[in-house]
Design a protein around this motif. Structure first.
Motif, short mmCIF file in Angstrom:
data_model
loop_
_atom_site.label_atom_id
_atom_site.label_comp_id
_atom_site.label_asym_id
_atom_site.label_seq_id
_atom_site.Cartn_x
_atom_site.Cartn_y
_atom_site.Cartn_z
N THR A 94 0.86 -1.17 0.00
CA THR A 94 0.00 0.00 0.00
C THR A 94 0.90 1.22 0.00
N ASP A 102 -4.95 3.73 5.76
CA ASP A 102 -5.99 2.83 6.25
C ASP A 102 -5.34 1.86 7.23
N GLU A 197 -1.31 5.86 -9.04
CA GLU A 197 -1.37 7.09 -8.25
C GLU A 197 -0.29 8.03 -8.79
N ARG A 274 -5.78 7.07 -2.64
CA ARG A 274 -6.30 5.76 -2.27
C ARG A 274 -5.33 5.11 -1.29
N THR A 275 -5.86 4.52 -0.23
CA THR A 275 -4.98 3.99 0.82
C THR A 275 -5.09 2.48 0.97
N GLY A 276 -5.78 1.80 0.05
CA GLY A 276 -5.89 0.35 0.13
C GLY A 276 -4.71 -0.34 -0.51
#
Length: 304
Positions: A94, A102, A197, A274-276
């Motif tokens: 991640t 997260d 990203e 996005r942090t997944g």
């Protein structure tokens, strides 16, 4: 160092549905090894198994599940009679700032990459002791140098490196060799997923050469295979990684200084990242964890 023939040997590869694990299984099979594939994507594992040159089987299992991996090791022993090589390759990643990360995804990276590697070794060590075999732990450039926006991955890969070095000292007298494989940015679903990203992609591209490049998968895996044949303590997927070992003591200070400057530059853009888990493998892991309890696993299935 002389090479050991893989003809007729039994090699276990975790995280074998795609990327490094999938190609490594194919390369080992091409050298005559029988292959046991382990992962979370039974359909993909079946497809990989069906394309191998030698006897193979695949197992559905989460590497963090001690009971499942113990079962797999037992079934591998029954199916093939032994295990000569085990490659602890399964991994997830991640990215993004730690403060906004997260917590579940951050923890999962540690669980899969570090605890999953230890669970894999614990399950298969009896077979490796019996065969005087070889365990290859896949680490990363992230074990050698820290990097901003990658705290979980760096922590997990630093952990598996230290764990593997400790294990090497414990089991060497029993004939088991333990190696650590280092890879830089390699063209896999994980790296491509991180590159989706913009901030992660641009931050990586601003790293100094040669650490700012994405390297082809084939040559890196060929180096891993050569390391397995030599039962090497250290295996480098890219030629320049060996040289990083000599300067690694200076890298936290350098990264701490340069990283602050780069993070200041990117600060306005990191909000809402996005942090997944990233990539197709990360998506498979997230699907597995979100599935209802009690969903049946897939037992070992012989390959063609």
């Amino acid at each position: 160092m002389s090479r050991t023939s893989l003809e007729g040997r039994v090699a276990v590869v975790t995280g074998a549905a795609r990327g490094v694990g999938e190609l490594l299984a194919r390369r080992l099979s091409a050298r005559g090894a029988k292959i046991a594939l382990v992962g979370l994507e039974p359909d993909a594992l079946e497809d990989v198994s069906g394309r191998l040159h030698t006897d193979s089987a695949h197992w559905y299992a989460d590497v963090t599940d001690h009971e499942a991996m113990t079962r797999v090791a037992g079934e591998v022993g029954e199916r093939f009679g032994k295990a000569d090589v085990v490659v602890a390759n399964a991994g997830v990643a991640t990215g993004g700032p730690f403060m906004d990360s997260d917590p579940d995804a951050w923890r999962r990276v540690i669980e899969v990459n570090l605890i999953g590697s230890a669970v894999t070794a614990r399950a298969f060590l009896p077979l490796l002791v019996s065969s005087r075999g070889y365990l290859l732990q896949i680490a990363s450039l992230a074990a050698i140098t820290p990097a901003p926006m990658m705290s979980a991955y760096c922590a997990s890969k630093s952990g598996v490196e230290a764990y593997a070095h400790s294990l090497r000292a414990e089991v060497g007298h029993r004939g088991v060799r333990v190696g650590v494989g280092y890879l830089s940015w390699t063209d896999t679903d994980m790296v491509r997923g991180a590159d989706q990203e913009d901030v992660m992609r641009e931050l990586r591209q601003r790293l100094p050469w040669p650490s700012n490049k994405t390297y082809p998968l084939g040559p890196a895996v060929d180096r891993l295979v050569a390391g397995i044949e030599r039962r090497s303590s250290h295996v480098y997927g890219q030629w320049w990684l060996r040289g990083m070992q000599g300067v690694r003591g200076y890298l936290p200070g350098v990264i701490g200084t340069v990283g602050q400057r780069e993070m200041r530059r990117f600060a306005p853009r990191v909000q809402g990242m996005r942090t997944g888990l990233v990539g197709a493998g990360g998506a498979a892991d997230e699907r597995e964890r979100s599935a209802p309890r009690g969903m049946p696993g897939v037992p070992g299935v012989p390959g063609e």
